[in-house]
Scaffold this active site. Sequence first.
Site, short mmCIF file in Angstrom:
data_model
loop_
_atom_site.label_atom_id
_atom_site.label_comp_id
_atom_site.label_asym_id
_atom_site.label_seq_id
_atom_site.Cartn_x
_atom_site.Cartn_y
_atom_site.Cartn_z
CD GLU A 136 -5.01 1.62 -4.98
OE1 GLU A 136 -4.56 2.97 -5.19
OE2 GLU A 136 -4.24 1.02 -4.60
CG ASP A 231 -1.63 1.46 2.13
OD1 ASP A 231 -3.07 0.86 1.96
OD2 ASP A 231 -0.69 1.53 1.42
CB ALA A 261 4.40 4.26 8.18
N GLY A 266 8.26 6.94 0.89
CA GLY A 266 8.11 6.18 0.11
C GLY A 266 7.24 5.29 0.69
O1 RIB Z 1 -2.45 4.24 -0.37
C1 RIB Z 1 -0.44 4.77 -0.46
C2 RIB Z 1 -1.02 3.72 -2.21
O2 RIB Z 1 -1.56 4.65 -2.92
C3 RIB Z 1 0.44 4.69 -2.89
O3 RIB Z 1 1.50 3.60 -2.64
C4 RIB Z 1 0.02 4.57 -4.44
O4 RIB Z 1 0.68 2.62 -5.33
C5 RIB Z 1 -1.30 3.91 -4.32
O5 RIB Z 1 -1.97 2.41 -4.75
#
Ligand code: RIB
Length: 284
Positions: A136, A231, A261, A266
């Site tokens: 990202e 994540d 998770a 959220g």
């Molecule tokens: O992987 C999830 C994340 O992807 C979110 O928190 C959002 O911000 C995007 O970046």
Amino acid sequence: MSVALTVVGSINLDFVATAATLPAPGETVTGATLARHPGGKGANQALAARRLGAAVQLIGATGKDGMADEALGLLRRDGVDLWGVATRPELATGVALIAVSAEGENQIIVAPGANAGVLPGDLPNTLEGAVILQLELPIPTVAAAAERATGFVAVNLAPAAVVPQTLLDRADLLVVNETEAAFYGESLHQSPGLVAVTLGGAGAKLFKDGVEIAAAAPPPVTVVDTTGAGDCFVAALAVALLEGQPPKDALAFACTAGALAVTRAGAQPSLPTRAEVDAALAGA
Ligand code: RIB
């Protein structure tokens, strides 16, 4: 064994609309509830590793706007070192617009803002120790971070994007979901490192040189929101491997963390603590 690592990655504020269904292209879905949560793949992975017991520093950027403090709030509270987070007054803090269905599935659109302004020149010349990366930030920045890392490098190849072969070659661990695995194809298995493929509710598999070396299934859970679960898996697998856990145990640890998770709403609020993961594993 305590682990220290650096995450070089994105920081977002997530605007999450939860509705009965996700919209099809051109469709409007109403009746949603709106929530705001800290997010961004980099920030999520940093916080996940921290909650699992690692000492973590984050390198990235936010704007200088009302969203920045909110985006960094949980990282600050839980003790992620933010010395490497730059403030870019000319850019907006990254934002993700997230739609979540009653089944916990999501759709995400990201407006990168300051994340897109993190350039190779903003990174230290050397990144000591273990590093976790995602896609990202601009790809040249991710590639530069991998080149400058002196130790273990984990790369979450998400969201899928064309990357230099050198990045795949440098990684000690690559993590993809099924969609990303299809995007990267055979090039994944030419990497000399471990390759983890997540399979949603079916768990995950770990490969070395194209050969499956471990598989793990998550504990049964009630899915509330899958945002951030990937994540959490990335961070947990990296932490467990850095702790010296055998690959099969590390994969089970990561699957359990990722499963916990999805039980809460959220991205960052849902990330489990080490005690929660250990308790779930002990009960399995
Ligand atoms: O992987 C999830 C994340 O992807 C979110 O928190 C959002 O911000 C995007 O970046």
